[in-house]
Design a protein around this motif. Structure first.
Motif, PDB file in Angstrom:
ATOM      1  N   MET A   1       5.336  -3.175   6.609  1.00 53.67           N
ATOM      2  CA  MET A   1       3.924  -3.361   6.878  1.00 53.67           C
ATOM      3  C   MET A   1       3.649  -3.354   8.377  1.00 53.67           C
ATOM      4  O   MET A   1       2.544  -3.071   8.807  1.00 53.67           O
ATOM      5  N   GLY A   2       4.642  -3.721   9.162  1.00 56.93           N
ATOM      6  CA  GLY A   2       4.493  -3.668  10.611  1.00 56.93           C
ATOM      7  C   GLY A   2       3.450  -4.639  11.151  1.00 56.93           C
ATOM      8  O   GLY A   2       2.752  -4.332  12.109  1.00 56.93           O
ATOM      9  N   LEU A   3       3.295  -5.798  10.525  1.00 56.16           N
ATOM     10  CA  LEU A   3       2.354  -6.784  11.054  1.00 56.16           C
ATOM     11  C   LEU A   3       3.093  -7.623  12.087  1.00 56.16           C
ATOM     12  O   LEU A   3       4.089  -8.255  11.775  1.00 56.16           O
ATOM     13  N   ILE A   4       2.635  -7.576  13.306  1.00 58.37           N
ATOM     14  CA  ILE A   4       3.383  -8.209  14.388  1.00 58.37           C
ATOM     15  C   ILE A   4       3.012  -9.685  14.501  1.00 58.37           C
ATOM     16  O   ILE A   4       1.845 -10.028  14.672  1.00 58.37           O
ATOM     17  N   GLU A   5       4.026 -10.528  14.417  1.00 60.80           N
ATOM     18  CA  GLU A   5       3.791 -11.963  14.553  1.00 60.80           C
ATOM     19  C   GLU A   5       3.941 -12.365  16.021  1.00 60.80           C
ATOM     20  O   GLU A   5       4.891 -11.979  16.686  1.00 60.80           O
ATOM     21  N   THR A   6       2.982 -13.107  16.529  1.00 67.80           N
ATOM     22  CA  THR A   6       3.055 -13.597  17.909  1.00 67.80           C
ATOM     23  C   THR A   6       2.725 -15.086  17.896  1.00 67.80           C
ATOM     24  O   THR A   6       2.301 -15.627  16.866  1.00 67.80           O
ATOM     25  N   ASP A   7       2.890 -15.733  19.049  1.00 71.58           N
ATOM     26  CA  ASP A   7       2.501 -17.147  19.133  1.00 71.58           C
ATOM     27  C   ASP A   7       1.026 -17.303  18.812  1.00 71.58           C
ATOM     28  O   ASP A   7       0.597 -18.289  18.231  1.00 71.58           O
ATOM     29  N   ALA A 129      -1.705  -9.585  -0.974  1.00 71.82           N
ATOM     30  CA  ALA A 129      -1.255  -8.831   0.207  1.00 71.82           C
ATOM     31  C   ALA A 129      -1.208  -7.325  -0.007  1.00 71.82           C
ATOM     32  O   ALA A 129      -1.101  -6.587   0.964  1.00 71.82           O
ATOM     33  N   ILE A 130      -1.328  -6.842  -1.237  1.00 71.15           N
ATOM     34  CA  ILE A 130      -1.155  -5.405  -1.488  1.00 71.15           C
ATOM     35  C   ILE A 130      -2.193  -4.576  -0.715  1.00 71.15           C
ATOM     36  O   ILE A 130      -1.917  -3.467  -0.278  1.00 71.15           O
ATOM     37  N   HIS A 131      -3.383  -5.140  -0.495  1.00 69.61           N
ATOM     38  CA  HIS A 131      -4.435  -4.415   0.235  1.00 69.61           C
ATOM     39  C   HIS A 131      -4.054  -4.162   1.693  1.00 69.61           C
ATOM     40  O   HIS A 131      -4.639  -3.319   2.351  1.00 69.61           O
ATOM     41  N   LEU A 132      -3.062  -4.909   2.205  1.00 72.40           N
ATOM     42  CA  LEU A 132      -2.634  -4.730   3.595  1.00 72.40           C
ATOM     43  C   LEU A 132      -1.630  -3.596   3.746  1.00 72.40           C
ATOM     44  O   LEU A 132      -1.323  -3.179   4.850  1.00 72.40           O
ATOM     45  N   VAL A 133      -1.103  -3.115   2.604  1.00 71.91           N
ATOM     46  CA  VAL A 133      -0.075  -2.073   2.657  1.00 71.91           C
ATOM     47  C   VAL A 133      -0.757  -0.707   2.629  1.00 71.91           C
ATOM     48  O   VAL A 133      -1.464  -0.402   1.675  1.00 71.91           O
ATOM     49  N   PRO A 134      -0.551   0.109   3.672  1.00 75.49           N
ATOM     50  CA  PRO A 134      -1.232   1.411   3.693  1.00 75.49           C
ATOM     51  C   PRO A 134      -0.832   2.311   2.515  1.00 75.49           C
ATOM     52  O   PRO A 134      -1.680   2.930   1.898  1.00 75.49           O
ATOM     53  N   ASP A 135       0.477   2.369   2.178  1.00 81.00           N
ATOM     54  CA  ASP A 135       0.931   3.235   1.090  1.00 81.00           C
ATOM     55  C   ASP A 135       1.282   2.378  -0.128  1.00 81.00           C
ATOM     56  O   ASP A 135       2.402   1.904  -0.291  1.00 81.00           O
ATOM     57  N   SER A 157      -5.318  -9.141  -5.818  1.00 81.60           N
ATOM     58  CA  SER A 157      -6.018  -8.884  -4.562  1.00 81.60           C
ATOM     59  C   SER A 157      -7.497  -9.182  -4.718  1.00 81.60           C
ATOM     60  O   SER A 157      -8.073  -8.973  -5.787  1.00 81.60           O
ATOM     61  N   ALA A 158      -8.104  -9.662  -3.639  1.00 84.80           N
ATOM     62  CA  ALA A 158      -9.563  -9.811  -3.601  1.00 84.80           C
ATOM     63  C   ALA A 158     -10.128  -8.882  -2.531  1.00 84.80           C
ATOM     64  O   ALA A 158     -11.161  -9.145  -1.929  1.00 84.80           O
ATOM     65  N   PHE A 159      -9.394  -7.784  -2.282  1.00 86.13           N
ATOM     66  CA  PHE A 159      -9.864  -6.746  -1.368  1.00 86.13           C
ATOM     67  C   PHE A 159      -9.663  -5.408  -2.067  1.00 86.13           C
ATOM     68  O   PHE A 159      -8.675  -4.717  -1.858  1.00 86.13           O
ATOM     69  N   TYR A 160     -10.588  -5.108  -2.990  1.00 92.48           N
ATOM     70  CA  TYR A 160     -10.519  -3.848  -3.741  1.00 92.48           C
ATOM     71  C   TYR A 160     -11.945  -3.463  -4.105  1.00 92.48           C
ATOM     72  O   TYR A 160     -12.869  -4.275  -3.970  1.00 92.48           O
ATOM     73  N   LYS A 197      -9.409   0.938  13.024  1.00 92.45           N
ATOM     74  CA  LYS A 197      -9.799   0.901  11.614  1.00 92.45           C
ATOM     75  C   LYS A 197      -8.822  -0.043  10.917  1.00 92.45           C
ATOM     76  O   LYS A 197      -7.631   0.233  10.864  1.00 92.45           O
ATOM     77  N   ALA A 198      -9.324  -1.161  10.467  1.00 91.48           N
ATOM     78  CA  ALA A 198      -8.428  -2.182   9.920  1.00 91.48           C
ATOM     79  C   ALA A 198      -7.764  -1.699   8.636  1.00 91.48           C
ATOM     80  O   ALA A 198      -8.394  -1.103   7.778  1.00 91.48           O
ATOM     81  N   MET A 199      -6.468  -2.005   8.529  1.00 92.27           N
ATOM     82  CA  MET A 199      -5.715  -1.660   7.317  1.00 92.27           C
ATOM     83  C   MET A 199      -6.352  -2.297   6.091  1.00 92.27           C
ATOM     84  O   MET A 199      -6.355  -1.738   5.019  1.00 92.27           O
ATOM     85  N   ALA A 200      -6.876  -3.501   6.298  1.00 90.94           N
ATOM     86  CA  ALA A 200      -7.406  -4.257   5.164  1.00 90.94           C
ATOM     87  C   ALA A 200      -8.612  -3.573   4.532  1.00 90.94           C
ATOM     88  O   ALA A 200      -9.055  -3.965   3.473  1.00 90.94           O
TER      89      ALA A 200
END
Length: 289
Positions: A1-7, A129-135, A157-160, A197-200
């Protein structure tokens, strides 16, 4: 997914939203519906269940609770996988504090690491979380590859396309508009990015999800659409989550975006005379051929 975690992203987590009762109930219903398909336990056979993108372990604990309710506490291998080390620390702590007679192992990894982590899995979960996955098709194929034949997959998901309860679209538009208005007034130096363009925002319909699952080797797919009533405080908590902030206000620093969405959600509620706004969850349970 490549979501970068930072402080910084660790300050704006999904956890406050996930702590609301409606969220627990939606996921508990999915866990029950999924684990109802488990076959009776064979003697001494290990039951392997994986919770992908487990975050701080809210769903992992619900899985353990349901197994206890079913009287299955022996020979359980329950694994939570998430890219965030911070979330996993909280998941371990939450599981210990739950006092449940089932232990879970929490491992750091992305979805593509799954085949190296687990195989021949009896049930897998991928919640909220599936809505965050591009493919999405590739993600479902990945899940299918780790499941044993007859393995069960629970996903929601509640993003569909279909998540907005008719008549509520105006609330979301107004919330964003008021947040942008607050930023212009309080922080004119902050500008929305047109490029991001947000993945979500890449939403599928229920039928597209079913099609992708069937194409990935799941013959039987059950879907349910469940309404959850979410208070303005609940929406405020979602508006403090870094991925939501990036989706709603792309290019705005997280601290400012969180502030803007906090103020604006109550303004939008007041203007529309609302104290809560319902949202439809898509619940999917699929069984591998």
């Amino acid at each position: 997914m490549g979501l970068i975690e930072t402080d910084e992203t660790n300050l704006y987590t999904f956890e406050p939203f996930a702590a609301h009762e409606f969220y627990t109930e939606v996921n508990r219903a999915l866990v029950k519906q999924t684990l109802a398909h488990l076959k009776p336990a064979a003697d001494n056979a290990t039951l392997t269940i994986v919770d992908m993108a487990c975050g701080t372990g809210a769903v992992t604990r619900l899985i353990a609770e349901e197994l206890v309710r079913q009287g299955r506490t022996d020979n359980i291998k329950l694994v939570g996988v998430d890219p965030s080390a911070e979330a996993l620390r909280r998941a371990e702590k939450g599981m210990e504090e739950s006092g449940l007679p089932i232990t879970a192992t929490f491992l750091q990894g992305e979805a593509e690491d799954l085949p190296k982590i687990v195989q021949n899995v009896d049930a897998a979960f991928f919640c909220n979380a599936i809505h965050l996955v591009p493919d999405k098709l590739a993600a479902f194929q990945q899940v299918s590859s780790i499941l044993a034949p007859g393995g069960i997959f629970g996903c929601n998901s509640a993003f569909y396309e279909g998540t907005y309860v008719p008549g509520t679209e105006r609330f979301y538009r107004l919330w964003t508009r008021r947040a942008v208005g607050w930023l212009k007034k309080e922080h004119p130096e902050a500008h929305l990015s047109r490029e991001a363009k947000a993945m979500a925002m890449q939403w599928l319909t229920k039928d597209q999800y079913i099609q992708d699952l069937q194409q990935s080797g799941f013959e039987k797919v059950e879907t349910q659409q469940t309404d959850a009533i979410i208070s303005l405080d609940g929406w405020r908590d979602l508006g403090q989550y870094w991925l939501f902030i990036e989706g709603a206000l792309p290019g705005i620093p997280l601290a400012l975006g969180a502030q803007a969405l906090d103020v604006a959600v109550y303004q939008a509620g007041e203007e529309m005379g609302l104290k809560e706004v319902p949202r439809t969850w898509l619940q999917m349970v699929a069984i591998k051929n």
